[in-house]
Design an enzyme around this catalytic site. Structure first.
Site, PDB file in Angstrom:
ATOM      1  N   GLU A  92       0.811  -1.213   0.000  1.00 20.13           N
ATOM      2  CA  GLU A  92       0.000   0.000   0.000  1.00 20.13           C
ATOM      3  C   GLU A  92       0.843   1.262   0.000  1.00 20.13           C
ATOM      4  O   GLU A  92       1.994   1.260   0.426  1.00 20.13           O
ATOM      5  CB  GLU A  92      -0.940  -0.008   1.201  1.00 20.13           C
ATOM      6  CG  GLU A  92      -0.244  -0.145   2.527  1.00 20.13           C
ATOM      7  CD  GLU A  92      -1.233  -0.511   3.640  1.00 20.13           C
ATOM      8  OE1 GLU A  92      -1.856  -1.582   3.536  1.00 20.13           O
ATOM      9  OE2 GLU A  92      -1.362   0.270   4.574  1.00 20.13           O
ATOM     10  N   CYS A 105       3.450   8.420   0.871  1.00 19.89           N
ATOM     11  CA  CYS A 105       4.062   7.485   1.800  1.00 19.89           C
ATOM     12  C   CYS A 105       4.109   6.134   1.099  1.00 19.89           C
ATOM     13  O   CYS A 105       3.080   5.627   0.659  1.00 19.89           O
ATOM     14  CB  CYS A 105       3.174   7.421   3.041  1.00 19.89           C
ATOM     15  SG  CYS A 105       3.660   6.164   4.212  1.00 19.89           S
ATOM     16  N   CYS A 112       6.985  -7.204   7.140  1.00 20.13           N
ATOM     17  CA  CYS A 112       8.105  -6.648   7.898  1.00 20.13           C
ATOM     18  C   CYS A 112       8.493  -7.676   8.948  1.00 20.13           C
ATOM     19  O   CYS A 112       7.653  -8.425   9.423  1.00 20.13           O
ATOM     20  CB  CYS A 112       7.639  -5.356   8.589  1.00 20.13           C
ATOM     21  SG  CYS A 112       8.932  -4.496   9.507  1.00 20.13           S
ATOM     22  N   CYS A 116       7.157  -5.017  15.793  1.00 23.46           N
ATOM     23  CA  CYS A 116       6.665  -4.041  16.782  1.00 23.46           C
ATOM     24  C   CYS A 116       5.230  -4.446  17.150  1.00 23.46           C
ATOM     25  O   CYS A 116       4.431  -4.763  16.271  1.00 23.46           O
ATOM     26  CB  CYS A 116       6.691  -2.630  16.214  1.00 23.46           C
ATOM     27  SG  CYS A 116       8.352  -2.091  15.751  1.00 23.46           S
ATOM     28  N   CYS A 119       1.990  -2.686  15.487  1.00 20.50           N
ATOM     29  CA  CYS A 119       2.000  -2.410  14.044  1.00 20.50           C
ATOM     30  C   CYS A 119       1.423  -3.571  13.241  1.00 20.50           C
ATOM     31  O   CYS A 119       1.850  -4.720  13.381  1.00 20.50           O
ATOM     32  CB  CYS A 119       3.427  -2.114  13.587  1.00 20.50           C
ATOM     33  SG  CYS A 119       3.540  -1.765  11.825  1.00 20.50           S
ATOM     34  N   GLY A 159       7.021  -2.103   6.075  1.00 20.02           N
ATOM     35  CA  GLY A 159       8.420  -2.501   5.941  1.00 20.02           C
ATOM     36  C   GLY A 159       9.375  -1.621   6.708  1.00 20.02           C
ATOM     37  O   GLY A 159       9.040  -0.519   7.133  1.00 20.02           O
ATOM     38  N   SER A 214      11.717   5.923  14.926  1.00 26.21           N
ATOM     39  CA  SER A 214      10.545   5.508  15.706  1.00 26.21           C
ATOM     40  C   SER A 214      11.030   5.137  17.097  1.00 26.21           C
ATOM     41  O   SER A 214      11.677   4.113  17.284  1.00 26.21           O
ATOM     42  CB  SER A 214       9.878   4.302  15.043  1.00 26.21           C
ATOM     43  OG  SER A 214       9.402   4.676  13.773  1.00 26.21           O
ATOM     44  N   LEU A 215      10.745   6.005  18.066  1.00 28.85           N
ATOM     45  CA  LEU A 215      11.297   5.811  19.405  1.00 28.85           C
ATOM     46  C   LEU A 215      10.294   5.093  20.317  1.00 28.85           C
ATOM     47  O   LEU A 215      10.570   4.053  20.876  1.00 28.85           O
ATOM     48  CB  LEU A 215      11.697   7.193  19.968  1.00 28.85           C
ATOM     49  CG  LEU A 215      12.712   7.210  21.085  1.00 28.85           C
ATOM     50  CD1 LEU A 215      13.997   6.492  20.717  1.00 28.85           C
ATOM     51  CD2 LEU A 215      13.014   8.662  21.477  1.00 28.85           C
ATOM     52  N   HIS A 216       9.165   5.713  20.520  1.00 31.64           N
ATOM     53  CA  HIS A 216       8.016   5.117  21.226  1.00 31.64           C
ATOM     54  C   HIS A 216       8.207   4.854  22.720  1.00 31.64           C
ATOM     55  O   HIS A 216       7.228   4.570  23.419  1.00 31.64           O
ATOM     56  CB  HIS A 216       7.502   3.852  20.530  1.00 31.64           C
ATOM     57  CG  HIS A 216       7.244   4.041  19.062  1.00 31.64           C
ATOM     58  ND1 HIS A 216       6.819   5.233  18.509  1.00 31.64           N
ATOM     59  CD2 HIS A 216       7.366   3.176  18.014  1.00 31.64           C
ATOM     60  CE1 HIS A 216       6.687   5.098  17.203  1.00 31.64           C
ATOM     61  NE2 HIS A 216       7.017   3.871  16.876  1.00 31.64           N
ATOM     62  N   CYS A 333      -0.367   2.203   9.011  1.00 31.55           N
ATOM     63  CA  CYS A 333       0.514   1.207   8.457  1.00 31.55           C
ATOM     64  C   CYS A 333       0.003  -0.230   8.394  1.00 31.55           C
ATOM     65  O   CYS A 333      -0.173  -0.868   9.415  1.00 31.55           O
ATOM     66  CB  CYS A 333       1.711   1.215   9.385  1.00 31.55           C
ATOM     67  SG  CYS A 333       3.210   1.122   8.584  1.00 31.55           S
TER      68      CYS A 333
HETATM   69  N1  SAH Z   1       9.673   0.508   9.871  1.00 28.40           N
HETATM   70  C1  SAH Z   1       9.728   1.930   9.854  1.00 28.40           C
HETATM   71  C2  SAH Z   1       8.680   2.598   8.973  1.00 28.40           C
HETATM   72  C3  SAH Z   1       7.281   2.072   8.960  1.00 28.40           C
HETATM   73  S1  SAH Z   1       6.185   2.432  10.270  1.00 28.40           S
HETATM   74  C4  SAH Z   1       9.680   2.477  11.266  1.00 28.40           C
HETATM   75  O1  SAH Z   1       9.548   1.700  12.196  1.00 28.40           O
HETATM   76  O2  SAH Z   1       9.834   3.685  11.443  1.00 28.40           O
HETATM   77  C5  SAH Z   1       5.859   4.149  10.271  1.00 28.40           C
HETATM   78  C6  SAH Z   1       5.511   4.689  11.654  1.00 28.40           C
HETATM   79  O3  SAH Z   1       4.179   4.311  12.064  1.00 28.40           O
HETATM   80  C7  SAH Z   1       6.449   4.177  12.747  1.00 28.40           C
HETATM   81  O4  SAH Z   1       6.782   5.210  13.633  1.00 28.40           O
HETATM   82  C8  SAH Z   1       5.570   3.141  13.432  1.00 28.40           C
HETATM   83  O5  SAH Z   1       6.037   2.844  14.707  1.00 28.40           O
HETATM   84  C9  SAH Z   1       4.222   3.795  13.388  1.00 28.40           C
HETATM   85  N2  SAH Z   1       3.084   2.900  13.572  1.00 28.40           N
HETATM   86  C10 SAH Z   1       2.968   1.624  13.163  1.00 28.40           C
HETATM   87  N3  SAH Z   1       1.770   1.110  13.546  1.00 28.40           N
HETATM   88  C11 SAH Z   1       1.132   2.087  14.201  1.00 28.40           C
HETATM   89  C12 SAH Z   1      -0.155   2.181  14.841  1.00 28.40           C
HETATM   90  N4  SAH Z   1      -0.976   1.135  14.879  1.00 28.40           N
HETATM   91  N5  SAH Z   1      -0.480   3.349  15.425  1.00 28.40           N
HETATM   92  C13 SAH Z   1       0.358   4.414  15.388  1.00 28.40           C
HETATM   93  N6  SAH Z   1       1.567   4.388  14.811  1.00 28.40           N
HETATM   94  C14 SAH Z   1       1.962   3.238  14.226  1.00 28.40           C
END
Ligand code: SAH
Length: 346
Positions: A92, A105, A112, A116, A119, A159, A214-216, A333
């Site tokens: 997508e 995007c 992937c 995480c 995701c 990915g 992506s820190l979180h 995503c």
């Molecule tokens: N793999 C890369 C890029 C893809 S994800 C990465 O990890 O950065 C793009 C962003 O969306 C990342 O910050 C990811 O953590 C976030 N993301 C993924 N699923 C999500 C969700 N369900 N809610 C909010 N953010 C999400």
């Protein structure tokens, strides 16, 4: 296996054309057809001879993704594209309208393997890497469909871009080539969960895209629970790599922080987060969790998010809350791709 013509650099195209017995300058004509006219068929390249076209056809093809479905948001002007690949896989891409132009995007892998927990893209693991040609085609297909040039690219779809490093770098160099589509590195953002050695490699590539991390969570222990990659690389190691990147590319680093209620959204979390950046030129992007059915957590309320943001700003961190685009069309995503696959048994 046939060569993907739209994944070749100009130099590689020149070598191919010469190998096929024609003049080197023909390569630029083919390159123009692919990257300027956004053409999709070798048959159509009128600037080269019929003979060269038929020789090219024997050894190569233009790998086009096909629009499988397109969704238009009713809330904003976001459009989501599901693309069908040659091997039947689905990926997508999303087009978002901003005042300064259209951002798209794109996905860098089918699935992937980063796992995480929140995701959707990762729930079936990694199926395969996308090729440079497929990533190029993700862009030109939207540009043809919208009949305009997009202005920004974010590598933030399905990915992990740094887990498909060679193909992603080749794609970046191709789309950036001034003799082709010529999108500046400054208009491109690459988002990673923190594959540290590859951040150093990217810094040395001389293609200074904006790096988003992506820190979180600001705590290693907590981060390990939601992002398995943290078992390999600590937050300190990521920050060190970001300093190196910032020094080389001279680009401010973006940090993404998905807010998950009760997991990473306390005022303590905000204070710890603010303490990380020091003098690193950075910007923080807060993303409310887009809940998925495989992860039983929810997003904090808007008022709580505002409080979290205020706390960070009080401590000197430049913070924005990511505007939710196309919520009605499953913008997060991997969610849409997954629901389509589940419903259609693809
Ligand atoms: N793999 C890369 C890029 C893809 S994800 C990465 O990890 O950065 C793009 C962003 O969306 C990342 O910050 C990811 O953590 C976030 N993301 C993924 N699923 C999500 C969700 N369900 N809610 C909010 N953010 C999400």
């Amino acid at each position: 296996m046939k060569i993907e013509l739209n994944g070749l650099s100009l130099k590689e195209l020149e070598d191919l054309v010469v190998e096929l017995g024609d003049k080197k300058f023909r390569a630029q004509q083919i390159f123009n057809y692919i990257h300027k006219n956004k053409g999709t068929s070798i048959e159509d390249i009128q600037t080269i001879s019929k003979e060269l076209r038929s020789k090219l056809n024997e050894v190569s093809f233009i790998n086009n993704v096909k629009i499988y479905e397109k969704y238009q948001s009713e809330i904003d002007d976001t459009k989501k594209y599901l693309y069908l690949l040659n091997d039947g896989n689905i990926i997508e891409a999303v087009a978002m309208e901003y005042k300064h132009g259209t951002s798209i995007c794109i996905s860098t892998q089918v699935g992937c393997r980063m796992n995480c927990s929140f995701c959707a893209s990762t729930k079936d693991g990694l199926i395969r890497n996308l090729t440079p040609a497929e990533m190029i085609s993700e862009i030109y297909t939207i540009e043809r469909d919208l009949d305009k040039n997009i202005s920004n690219i974010v590598l933030m779809g399905s990915g992990e871009p740094l887990d498909n490093y060679d193909n992603v770098v080749k794609f970046l160099k191709l789309i950036n080539d001034e003799k082709g589509r010529n999108i500046s590195a400054r208009s491109i953002t690459l988002s990673t969960c923190g594959v540290v050695p590859k951040i150093y490699d990217l810094a040395d590539e001389d293609i200074p895209v904006t790096l988003a991390i992506s820190l979180h969570s600001a705590y290693d222990e907590k981060r390990k629970e939601i992002m398995p990659i943290s078992k390999k690389y600590s937050i300190d190691e990521i920050l060190e790599a970001c300093r190196y990147y910032n020094g080389k590319a001279n680009r401010r680093i973006t940090f993404e922080y998905t807010l998950i209620e009760g997991i990473n959204d306390s005022m303590e979390d905000a204070k710890k987060l603010a303490s990380l950046f020091g003098d690193l030129e950075s910007h923080l992007n807060l993303i409310p969790l887009n809940p998925i059915k495989e992860y039983k957590q929810i997003n904090p309320s808007d008022s709580h998010i505002a409080k979290f943001k205020k706390q960070l700003e009080k401590l000197g961190v430049k913070t924005t809350v990511r505007r939710e685009m196309g919520r009605d069309i499953s913008a997060s995503c991997g969610q849409l791709r997954r629901s389509i696959i589940e419903n259609n048994n693809i």
